[in-house]
Motif scaffolding. Structure first.
Motif, short mmCIF file in Angstrom:
data_model
loop_
_atom_site.label_atom_id
_atom_site.label_comp_id
_atom_site.label_asym_id
_atom_site.label_seq_id
_atom_site.Cartn_x
_atom_site.Cartn_y
_atom_site.Cartn_z
N TRP A 46 6.68 5.29 -6.56
CA TRP A 46 7.73 5.86 -5.70
C TRP A 46 8.25 4.84 -4.69
O TRP A 46 9.44 4.76 -4.44
CB TRP A 46 7.22 7.10 -4.99
CG TRP A 46 7.05 8.30 -5.87
CD1 TRP A 46 7.58 8.50 -7.11
CD2 TRP A 46 6.29 9.46 -5.57
NE1 TRP A 46 7.19 9.72 -7.61
CE2 TRP A 46 6.40 10.34 -6.68
CE3 TRP A 46 5.52 9.85 -4.49
CZ2 TRP A 46 5.80 11.58 -6.73
CZ3 TRP A 46 4.90 11.10 -4.53
CH2 TRP A 46 5.04 11.96 -5.63
N VAL A 47 7.35 4.06 -4.12
CA VAL A 47 7.79 3.00 -3.19
C VAL A 47 8.66 2.00 -3.95
O VAL A 47 9.71 1.58 -3.46
CB VAL A 47 6.57 2.31 -2.53
CG1 VAL A 47 7.00 1.03 -1.79
CG2 VAL A 47 5.88 3.27 -1.55
N GLY A 48 8.24 1.64 -5.14
CA GLY A 48 9.02 0.70 -5.95
C GLY A 48 10.38 1.22 -6.34
O GLY A 48 11.34 0.45 -6.47
N ARG A 49 10.51 2.53 -6.51
CA ARG A 49 11.80 3.16 -6.84
C ARG A 49 12.67 3.36 -5.61
O ARG A 49 13.82 3.70 -5.73
CB ARG A 49 11.57 4.54 -7.48
CG ARG A 49 11.22 4.48 -8.92
CD ARG A 49 10.91 5.83 -9.50
NE ARG A 49 11.99 6.80 -9.39
CZ ARG A 49 11.88 8.05 -9.79
NH1 ARG A 49 10.75 8.48 -10.33
NH2 ARG A 49 12.88 8.89 -9.68
N GLY A 50 12.07 3.21 -4.43
CA GLY A 50 12.83 3.43 -3.21
C GLY A 50 12.81 4.86 -2.70
O GLY A 50 13.53 5.20 -1.77
N VAL A 51 11.97 5.70 -3.29
CA VAL A 51 11.84 7.08 -2.83
C VAL A 51 11.17 7.11 -1.46
O VAL A 51 11.51 7.92 -0.61
CB VAL A 51 11.04 7.92 -3.86
CG1 VAL A 51 10.80 9.34 -3.36
CG2 VAL A 51 11.73 7.92 -5.21
N TYR A 52 10.22 6.20 -1.27
CA TYR A 52 9.52 6.04 0.01
C TYR A 52 9.58 4.58 0.41
O TYR A 52 9.65 3.69 -0.46
CB TYR A 52 8.04 6.43 -0.12
CG TYR A 52 7.78 7.91 -0.20
CD1 TYR A 52 7.52 8.66 0.94
CD2 TYR A 52 7.79 8.57 -1.42
CE1 TYR A 52 7.27 10.02 0.86
CE2 TYR A 52 7.54 9.93 -1.52
CZ TYR A 52 7.29 10.64 -0.37
OH TYR A 52 7.04 11.99 -0.44
N GLU A 53 9.51 4.33 1.70
CA GLU A 53 9.37 2.97 2.22
C GLU A 53 7.88 2.63 2.26
O GLU A 53 7.03 3.53 2.33
CB GLU A 53 9.96 2.87 3.64
CG GLU A 53 11.44 3.15 3.72
CD GLU A 53 12.27 2.10 3.02
OE1 GLU A 53 11.89 0.90 3.07
OE2 GLU A 53 13.29 2.47 2.39
N ALA A 54 7.57 1.34 2.25
CA ALA A 54 6.16 0.92 2.30
C ALA A 54 5.45 1.49 3.53
O ALA A 54 4.28 1.86 3.47
CB ALA A 54 6.06 -0.60 2.28
N GLY A 55 6.16 1.61 4.65
CA GLY A 55 5.58 2.15 5.86
C GLY A 55 5.23 3.62 5.77
O GLY A 55 4.48 4.15 6.59
#
Length: 108
Positions: A46-55
């Protein structure tokens, strides 16, 4: 903190790029992960897809635990661009994917 080793993620990236030859092995590998590893793997995608930010990774992990409706292997393998999403997720979390891949390929 990441509860799945970057080497396991790179293994999944490598297997997903193998296509049909690695599909059965990839399903089995993901099924063999514990629940924490599976949730962290989904959150990385999801982080890689941009759904969530790493933070917001902790929120992504919590959502992965709470909203799991399908087996993780089926969910992830149905995701377009799984390998790219996992790579981008690892990078966003501060891992040097090229270095982890080099270590993985050296051991295999």
């Amino acid at each position: 903190m990441l509860e799945i080793s970057p080497a396991k993620v790179v293994h999944i990236i490598y297997q997903s790029r193998e296509g049909n030859m690695g599909e059965r092995e990839l399903h089995a590998f993901i099924q063999g992960l514990n629940e924490d590893e599976q949730a962290h793997l989904v959150a990385l995608a999801w982080v890689g897809r941009g759904v969530y930010e790493a933070g917001d990774f902790a929120d992504a992990v919590e959502t992965a635990f709470n909203e799991r409706a399908a087996p993780t292997d089926q969910y992830l393998m149905g995701m377009p661009h799984l390998a790219e999403n996992l790579e981008a997720g690892l990078e966003a979390m501060g891992f040097d994917v090229a270095e982890v891949e080099d270590d993985f390929l050296r051991d295999h």
